[in-house]
Design a protein around this motif. Sequence first.
Motif, PDB file in Angstrom:
ATOM      1  N   ALA A 194      -1.456   8.897   5.041  1.00  0.00           N
ATOM      2  CA  ALA A 194      -2.250   9.578   6.068  1.00  0.00           C
ATOM      3  C   ALA A 194      -2.376   8.717   7.322  1.00  0.00           C
ATOM      4  O   ALA A 194      -2.278   9.217   8.447  1.00  0.00           O
ATOM      5  CB  ALA A 194      -3.626   9.931   5.522  1.00  0.00           C
ATOM      6  N   VAL A 195      -2.567   7.416   7.134  1.00  0.00           N
ATOM      7  CA  VAL A 195      -2.663   6.517   8.285  1.00  0.00           C
ATOM      8  C   VAL A 195      -1.336   6.483   9.042  1.00  0.00           C
ATOM      9  O   VAL A 195      -1.315   6.500  10.277  1.00  0.00           O
ATOM     10  CB  VAL A 195      -3.103   5.099   7.853  1.00  0.00           C
ATOM     11  CG1 VAL A 195      -2.982   4.109   8.987  1.00  0.00           C
ATOM     12  CG2 VAL A 195      -4.533   5.136   7.332  1.00  0.00           C
ATOM     13  N   TRP A 196      -0.214   6.469   8.310  1.00  0.00           N
ATOM     14  CA  TRP A 196       1.081   6.519   8.980  1.00  0.00           C
ATOM     15  C   TRP A 196       1.275   7.858   9.704  1.00  0.00           C
ATOM     16  O   TRP A 196       1.937   7.917  10.747  1.00  0.00           O
ATOM     17  CB  TRP A 196       2.224   6.256   8.002  1.00  0.00           C
ATOM     18  CG  TRP A 196       2.451   4.796   7.831  1.00  0.00           C
ATOM     19  CD1 TRP A 196       2.155   4.041   6.743  1.00  0.00           C
ATOM     20  CD2 TRP A 196       2.987   3.889   8.800  1.00  0.00           C
ATOM     21  NE1 TRP A 196       2.473   2.727   6.967  1.00  0.00           N
ATOM     22  CE2 TRP A 196       2.985   2.600   8.231  1.00  0.00           C
ATOM     23  CE3 TRP A 196       3.462   4.033  10.100  1.00  0.00           C
ATOM     24  CZ2 TRP A 196       3.450   1.476   8.901  1.00  0.00           C
ATOM     25  CZ3 TRP A 196       3.927   2.902  10.768  1.00  0.00           C
ATOM     26  CH2 TRP A 196       3.912   1.658  10.171  1.00  0.00           C
ATOM     27  N   GLU A 228      -0.659   4.229  -1.516  1.00  0.00           N
ATOM     28  CA  GLU A 228      -1.587   5.308  -1.846  1.00  0.00           C
ATOM     29  C   GLU A 228      -1.529   6.387  -0.766  1.00  0.00           C
ATOM     30  O   GLU A 228      -1.082   6.150   0.356  1.00  0.00           O
ATOM     31  CB  GLU A 228      -3.023   4.775  -1.954  1.00  0.00           C
ATOM     32  CG  GLU A 228      -3.243   3.788  -3.083  1.00  0.00           C
ATOM     33  CD  GLU A 228      -2.750   2.380  -2.769  1.00  0.00           C
ATOM     34  OE1 GLU A 228      -2.717   2.014  -1.579  1.00  0.00           O
ATOM     35  OE2 GLU A 228      -2.382   1.674  -3.705  1.00  0.00           O
ATOM     36  N   PRO A 229      -1.998   7.593  -1.094  1.00  0.00           N
ATOM     37  CA  PRO A 229      -2.003   8.685  -0.114  1.00  0.00           C
ATOM     38  C   PRO A 229      -2.711   8.327   1.196  1.00  0.00           C
ATOM     39  O   PRO A 229      -2.283   8.772   2.257  1.00  0.00           O
ATOM     40  CB  PRO A 229      -2.722   9.819  -0.848  1.00  0.00           C
ATOM     41  CG  PRO A 229      -2.463   9.546  -2.288  1.00  0.00           C
ATOM     42  CD  PRO A 229      -2.441   8.050  -2.418  1.00  0.00           C
ATOM     43  N   ILE A 230      -3.751   7.508   1.141  1.00  0.00           N
ATOM     44  CA  ILE A 230      -4.454   7.139   2.373  1.00  0.00           C
ATOM     45  C   ILE A 230      -3.525   6.375   3.307  1.00  0.00           C
ATOM     46  O   ILE A 230      -3.583   6.536   4.526  1.00  0.00           O
ATOM     47  CB  ILE A 230      -5.748   6.339   2.076  1.00  0.00           C
ATOM     48  CG1 ILE A 230      -6.584   6.156   3.357  1.00  0.00           C
ATOM     49  CG2 ILE A 230      -5.442   4.988   1.466  1.00  0.00           C
ATOM     50  CD1 ILE A 230      -7.239   7.388   3.852  1.00  0.00           C
ATOM     51  N   ASN A 231      -2.623   5.563   2.744  1.00  0.00           N
ATOM     52  CA  ASN A 231      -1.650   4.848   3.565  1.00  0.00           C
ATOM     53  C   ASN A 231      -0.716   5.837   4.264  1.00  0.00           C
ATOM     54  O   ASN A 231      -0.401   5.677   5.443  1.00  0.00           O
ATOM     55  CB  ASN A 231      -0.849   3.859   2.717  1.00  0.00           C
ATOM     56  CG  ASN A 231       0.061   3.010   3.557  1.00  0.00           C
ATOM     57  OD1 ASN A 231      -0.369   2.345   4.491  1.00  0.00           O
ATOM     58  ND2 ASN A 231       1.340   3.036   3.236  1.00  0.00           N
ATOM     59  N   PRO A 240       0.821  -1.216   0.000  1.00  0.00           N
ATOM     60  CA  PRO A 240       0.000   0.000   0.000  1.00  0.00           C
ATOM     61  C   PRO A 240       0.857   1.268   0.000  1.00  0.00           C
ATOM     62  O   PRO A 240       1.557   1.550   0.956  1.00  0.00           O
ATOM     63  CB  PRO A 240      -0.812  -0.120   1.285  1.00  0.00           C
ATOM     64  CG  PRO A 240      -0.026  -1.023   2.169  1.00  0.00           C
ATOM     65  CD  PRO A 240       0.747  -1.935   1.268  1.00  0.00           C
TER      66      PRO A 240
END
Length: 131
Positions: free
Chosen positions: A53-55, A48-51, A46
Amino acid sequence: MKALKQTVLPILLATIWISISEFVRNEFLFKSYWTDHYQTLGLVFPSEPINGAVWGIWSLCFAIAVFIIAKKFTLLQTTLLSWFVGFVLMWISSGNMGVLPFGILPFAIPLSFLEAFVASYIVKKFSEAKK
């Protein structure tokens, strides 16, 4: 205002450090380890930008944990406890799920310890401002 500066500033600076450390380690130094391992699992690593953001959220939560731990412990104790809580427990759970490429641990262990130490140092340095 002083209390806010001694709380928000160290957490924010530690979050920035942790985020940079995680990004450099996972996207530049060990990306091929991760992508190859995920490919053998039939998965896509993963990125993607969402990954990201989660980090970022993980980095903030880790910085908050370091801040709380630092209130009660010395720098070395804070580093060790933070490293254990932030990384060892994560590696146990991700290793159990089979998504951790164990080959990176000889590199990840000292780098994650450095990450925990610098975060602990930042928190200690900026939360213990002169009165």
